[in-house]
Design an enzyme around this catalytic site. Structure first.
Site, PDB file in Angstrom:
ATOM      1  N   GLU A  74       3.954 -10.939  -6.306  1.00 15.19           N
ATOM      2  CA  GLU A  74       2.831 -11.116  -7.235  1.00 15.19           C
ATOM      3  C   GLU A  74       3.100 -10.592  -8.635  1.00 15.19           C
ATOM      4  O   GLU A  74       2.362 -10.903  -9.557  1.00 15.19           O
ATOM      5  CB  GLU A  74       1.563 -10.473  -6.649  1.00 15.19           C
ATOM      6  CG  GLU A  74       1.578  -8.948  -6.505  1.00 15.19           C
ATOM      7  CD  GLU A  74       2.205  -8.437  -5.204  1.00 15.19           C
ATOM      8  OE1 GLU A  74       3.134  -9.096  -4.697  1.00 15.19           O
ATOM      9  OE2 GLU A  74       1.789  -7.374  -4.723  1.00 15.19           O
ATOM     10  N   HIS A 105       7.517  -7.475  -3.975  1.00 12.86           N
ATOM     11  CA  HIS A 105       6.218  -7.901  -4.496  1.00 12.86           C
ATOM     12  C   HIS A 105       6.342  -9.252  -5.198  1.00 12.86           C
ATOM     13  O   HIS A 105       6.770  -9.312  -6.347  1.00 12.86           O
ATOM     14  CB  HIS A 105       5.680  -6.862  -5.492  1.00 12.86           C
ATOM     15  CG  HIS A 105       5.167  -5.638  -4.829  1.00 12.86           C
ATOM     16  ND1 HIS A 105       3.918  -5.559  -4.270  1.00 12.86           N
ATOM     17  CD2 HIS A 105       5.750  -4.447  -4.601  1.00 12.86           C
ATOM     18  CE1 HIS A 105       3.740  -4.369  -3.733  1.00 12.86           C
ATOM     19  NE2 HIS A 105       4.837  -3.668  -3.918  1.00 12.86           N
ATOM     20  N   GLY A 123       0.835  -1.197   0.000  1.00 19.18           N
ATOM     21  CA  GLY A 123       0.000   0.000   0.000  1.00 19.18           C
ATOM     22  C   GLY A 123       0.863   1.237   0.000  1.00 19.18           C
ATOM     23  O   GLY A 123       2.062   1.164   0.276  1.00 19.18           O
ATOM     24  N   LYS A 155     -11.202 -11.982 -16.072  1.00 20.73           N
ATOM     25  CA  LYS A 155     -11.530 -12.148 -17.503  1.00 20.73           C
ATOM     26  C   LYS A 155     -11.054 -13.488 -18.070  1.00 20.73           C
ATOM     27  O   LYS A 155     -11.788 -14.172 -18.768  1.00 20.73           O
ATOM     28  CB  LYS A 155     -10.891 -10.999 -18.288  1.00 20.73           C
ATOM     29  CG  LYS A 155     -11.289 -10.951 -19.730  1.00 20.73           C
ATOM     30  CD  LYS A 155     -12.456 -10.034 -19.892  1.00 20.73           C
ATOM     31  CE  LYS A 155     -13.035 -10.067 -21.270  1.00 20.73           C
ATOM     32  NZ  LYS A 155     -14.257  -9.256 -21.340  1.00 20.73           N
ATOM     33  N   VAL A 173     -17.911 -11.361 -24.573  1.00 20.01           N
ATOM     34  CA  VAL A 173     -17.620 -12.623 -23.921  1.00 20.01           C
ATOM     35  C   VAL A 173     -18.405 -12.778 -22.613  1.00 20.01           C
ATOM     36  O   VAL A 173     -19.032 -13.813 -22.364  1.00 20.01           O
ATOM     37  CB  VAL A 173     -16.104 -12.717 -23.600  1.00 20.01           C
ATOM     38  CG1 VAL A 173     -15.775 -14.047 -22.955  1.00 20.01           C
ATOM     39  CG2 VAL A 173     -15.270 -12.505 -24.844  1.00 20.01           C
ATOM     40  N   ASP A 174     -18.396 -11.728 -21.784  1.00 21.06           N
ATOM     41  CA  ASP A 174     -18.929 -11.872 -20.426  1.00 21.06           C
ATOM     42  C   ASP A 174     -20.424 -12.180 -20.414  1.00 21.06           C
ATOM     43  O   ASP A 174     -20.873 -13.120 -19.767  1.00 21.06           O
ATOM     44  CB  ASP A 174     -18.658 -10.609 -19.599  1.00 21.06           C
ATOM     45  CG  ASP A 174     -17.195 -10.205 -19.660  1.00 21.06           C
ATOM     46  OD1 ASP A 174     -16.369 -11.086 -19.960  1.00 21.06           O
ATOM     47  OD2 ASP A 174     -16.891  -9.033 -19.429  1.00 21.06           O
ATOM     48  N   SER A 175     -21.198 -11.360 -21.137  1.00 17.35           N
ATOM     49  CA  SER A 175     -22.641 -11.589 -21.095  1.00 17.35           C
ATOM     50  C   SER A 175     -22.979 -12.922 -21.766  1.00 17.35           C
ATOM     51  O   SER A 175     -23.911 -13.619 -21.341  1.00 17.35           O
ATOM     52  CB  SER A 175     -23.408 -10.433 -21.741  1.00 17.35           C
ATOM     53  OG  SER A 175     -23.069 -10.288 -23.092  1.00 17.35           O
ATOM     54  N   SER A 176     -22.231 -13.306 -22.775  1.00 21.83           N
ATOM     55  CA  SER A 176     -22.512 -14.574 -23.457  1.00 21.83           C
ATOM     56  C   SER A 176     -22.257 -15.761 -22.536  1.00 21.83           C
ATOM     57  O   SER A 176     -23.059 -16.696 -22.463  1.00 21.83           O
ATOM     58  CB  SER A 176     -21.635 -14.735 -24.707  1.00 21.83           C
ATOM     59  OG  SER A 176     -21.818 -13.641 -25.559  1.00 21.83           O
ATOM     60  N   CYS A 210       5.252  -6.069   1.509  1.00 21.84           N
ATOM     61  CA  CYS A 210       5.615  -4.640   1.568  1.00 21.84           C
ATOM     62  C   CYS A 210       4.935  -3.941   2.734  1.00 21.84           C
ATOM     63  O   CYS A 210       5.206  -4.252   3.877  1.00 21.84           O
ATOM     64  CB  CYS A 210       5.297  -3.940   0.253  1.00 21.84           C
ATOM     65  SG  CYS A 210       6.502  -4.317  -0.982  1.00 21.84           S
ATOM     66  N   TYR A 211       4.007  -3.023   2.439  1.00 19.48           N
ATOM     67  CA  TYR A 211       3.319  -2.337   3.541  1.00 19.48           C
ATOM     68  C   TYR A 211       2.706  -3.348   4.503  1.00 19.48           C
ATOM     69  O   TYR A 211       2.717  -3.151   5.721  1.00 19.48           O
ATOM     70  CB  TYR A 211       2.228  -1.399   2.991  1.00 19.48           C
ATOM     71  CG  TYR A 211       1.557  -0.618   4.087  1.00 19.48           C
ATOM     72  CD1 TYR A 211       2.092   0.584   4.527  1.00 19.48           C
ATOM     73  CD2 TYR A 211       0.419  -1.105   4.733  1.00 19.48           C
ATOM     74  CE1 TYR A 211       1.521   1.287   5.572  1.00 19.48           C
ATOM     75  CE2 TYR A 211      -0.166  -0.413   5.779  1.00 19.48           C
ATOM     76  CZ  TYR A 211       0.387   0.785   6.194  1.00 19.48           C
ATOM     77  OH  TYR A 211      -0.185   1.471   7.221  1.00 19.48           O
TER      78      TYR A 211
END
Ligand code: XMP
Length: 516
Positions: free
Chosen positions: A174, A172, A55, A372, A229-232, A82-83
């Site tokens: 990640e 980090h 952060g 996604k 893509v998402d709504s489908s 980190c933070y």
């Protein structure tokens, strides 16, 4: 219940990546702002482990964030990044001080002692690349902790209390610039926290179907399809769960790409046999957008018109109680704002946000836990065609924001043809899946050209292609020049109305992906 890790967010720019890395290891996790989880909520979440994110604040200042004390009393492993590391140390009796030696970017850590965190990845005595980003540092260890790795700028680069399974890293893990970071996080989740790593799309599909049935019962659900893509994926999943209790509504605003409306109707009505209301509302949208220059006004008009039309169609369904949306996890995560003020609106995104209240509908959001690429994996799991599941994101306001200035039917037609050629060439070159988004933009500028023996005075077409992992930041894609020449020649030869093609070499920031 699936094993789950709680990520408490202190506002780092890269907190989402912690979740990505854990999910890649088959571990389910959720991100919550550090100050929005009271003890009851934390206990109800029942984490197998807790991760404290990085952060922007400084532990050395008063009134900066701290983790809920309960986190250290749950008898589960805790990893501070980190933070998060500094907050953990300060809270457990160590000391953190500001330092003149700020460290940003690449650094090497040297491993000093074996640890479960390093199993199968790092060995004592070895030096490994990490990505640092800190100003403060720990200067006195809390009781029970020892140093297990150091770096030239951070003598306390990694701390561990192996008895309590508390770990702190100054860097980090990640981000991709810490090449082994994903494996360290995996060790933390699987070996130290004992998560089973069984979060798969198959498991998610079954769990989501049960959850949809439990929420909806015998109720009717409507779902807006956009062709994206998402709504489908949401629609196909819902149909699998509740069959014909679902009706899809496809508002065709006339701002879609070439062949897109036909494809949506063909797939959903034809292939999936999902009840579908298809409303061609192009005239209405074009009429309301006539002469409008301002990008924000365009977006607002499209959003409002979409809601009007969707509302009309939805009433035809009669008795719908639920509205399904393809909301994704990045839309759900509430980010921590330290300024307290609202952040600047860069663009008002188009969605059907106003609808649920207006129509008194309850929301069904079966994808709200997914990123996604996980939605794409779910689509594949559901047997959806790759041409749809792998498709580049497309904005709600469609081609209207790819024609800067006022739009017209003619301009949209010209843009559609240029865009189709561009995408066709990208596919032929085998580059489609390497690119996050590629599209053509029709500029409101005309320039002089010469074709054959004649003078032309036509539009400029800009091509855009970017790489990105989440659309938040992006880099322009470096096509080779032969490719660009081929696309430009084809567009100018085949699309009447365009006589010049340019390529956009702006990353995000400072640009945005779309032009409006
Ligand atoms: P920008 O242009 O803000 O876009 O860099 C980031 C990503 O969001 C998409 N985008 C939208 N998606 N409704 C959407 O559903 C919108 O109004 C909208 N505006 C931009 C854009 O295509 C990119 O993927």
């Amino acid at each position: 219940m699936t094993d789950r890790i709680l990520i408490l967010d202190f506002g780092s720019q890269v907190t989402q990546l912690i979740a990505r890395r854990l999910r890649e290891a088959g571990v389910y996790c959720e991100i919550h702002p550090f100050n929005r989880m009271d003890d009851k909520a934390i206990r109800a979440f029942a984490p197998k482990a807790v991760i404290l994110s990085g952060g922007p604040a400084s532990v050395t200042e008063v009134d900066t964030p701290r983790a809920p004390d309960l986190v250290f009393k749950l008898d589960v492993p805790v990893l501070g990044i980190c933070y998060g590391q500094q907050a953990m140390c300060a809270q457990l009796g160590g000391t953190v001080e500001g330092s003149d030696h700020r460290e940003f970017g690449r650094a090497d850590v040297e491993v000093k002692a074996p640890s479960a965190l390093f199993d199968g990845v790092w060995k004592p005595g070895g030096q490994y690349q990490v990505w640092m980003s800190h100003g403060d540092r720990v200067t006195k260890l809390p009781p029970g902790f020892r140093v297990i790795a150091t770096s030239p700028g951070a003598p306390y680069a990694i701390l561990a209390d192996e008895d309590r399974h508390f770990y702190g890293v100054m860097f980090h893990p990640e981000v991709v610039h810490t090449p082994d970071g994903g494996r360290l996080l995996q060790n933390f989740a699987l070996r130290i926290a004992g998560c089973r790593g069984d979060w798969t799309m198959k498991a998610f599909r079954e769990h989501a179907i049960q959850a949809i049935r439990a929420q909806v019962g015998r109720g009717k659900v409507i779902c807006g399809l956009s062709g994206g893509v998402d709504s489908s994926v949401a629609a196909v999943l819902l149909h699998e769960a509740i069959g014909d209790q679902l009706t899809c509504i496809f508002v065709d605003h006339g701002l879609l790409r070439q062949g897109e409306a036909e494809e949506v109707v063909g797939l959903f009505r034809g292939h999936y046999n999902i009840p579908l209301l298809h409303r061609d509302a192009a005239d209405l949208f074009l009429q309301r957008l006539a002469g409008v220059h301002d990008p924000e006004r365009k977006r607002k008009i499209i959003g409002a018109t979409f809601i009007d039309v969707f509302d009309e169609e939805a009433h035809k369904v009669g008795g719908a109680e639920f509205l399904a949306q393809g909301t994704l996890y990045p839309d759900v995560i509430e980010s921590v704002s330290f300024s307290g003020g609202p952040s600047v609106t860069i663009k008002s995104h188009h969605n059907v946000g106003g609808l649920p209240e207006r129509m008194k509908l309850k929301l069904v959001e079966p994808l709200r836990e997914l990123f996604k690429d996980e939605v794409r994996a779910l689509g594949r799991e559901l047997g959806m065609p790759d041409s749809l599941v792998g498709r580049h994101p497309f904005p709600g306001p469609g081609l209207a924001i790819r024609v800067p200035g006022p739009i017209s039917r003619d301009k949209l037609d010209i843009l559609r043809r240029a865009d189709a050629i561009y995408i066709d060439e990208i596919r032929k070159a085998g580059l489609y899946d390497k690119i996050w988004q590629a599209f053509a933009v029709l500029l409101p500028v005309r320039t002089v050209g010469v074709m054959g023996d004649g003078r032309t005075y036509d539009h400029v077409c800009a091509l855009r292609a970017v790489t990105s992992t989440d659309g938040m930041t992006a880099d322009w894609y470096q096509f080779d020049h032969d490719f660009l020449a081929r696309v430009a020649t084809r567009i100018i030869n085949q699309v009447r109305g365009i006589n010049r093609v340019v390529y956009d070499v702006t990353s995000k920031p400072p640009g945005t992906i779309e032009w409006e």
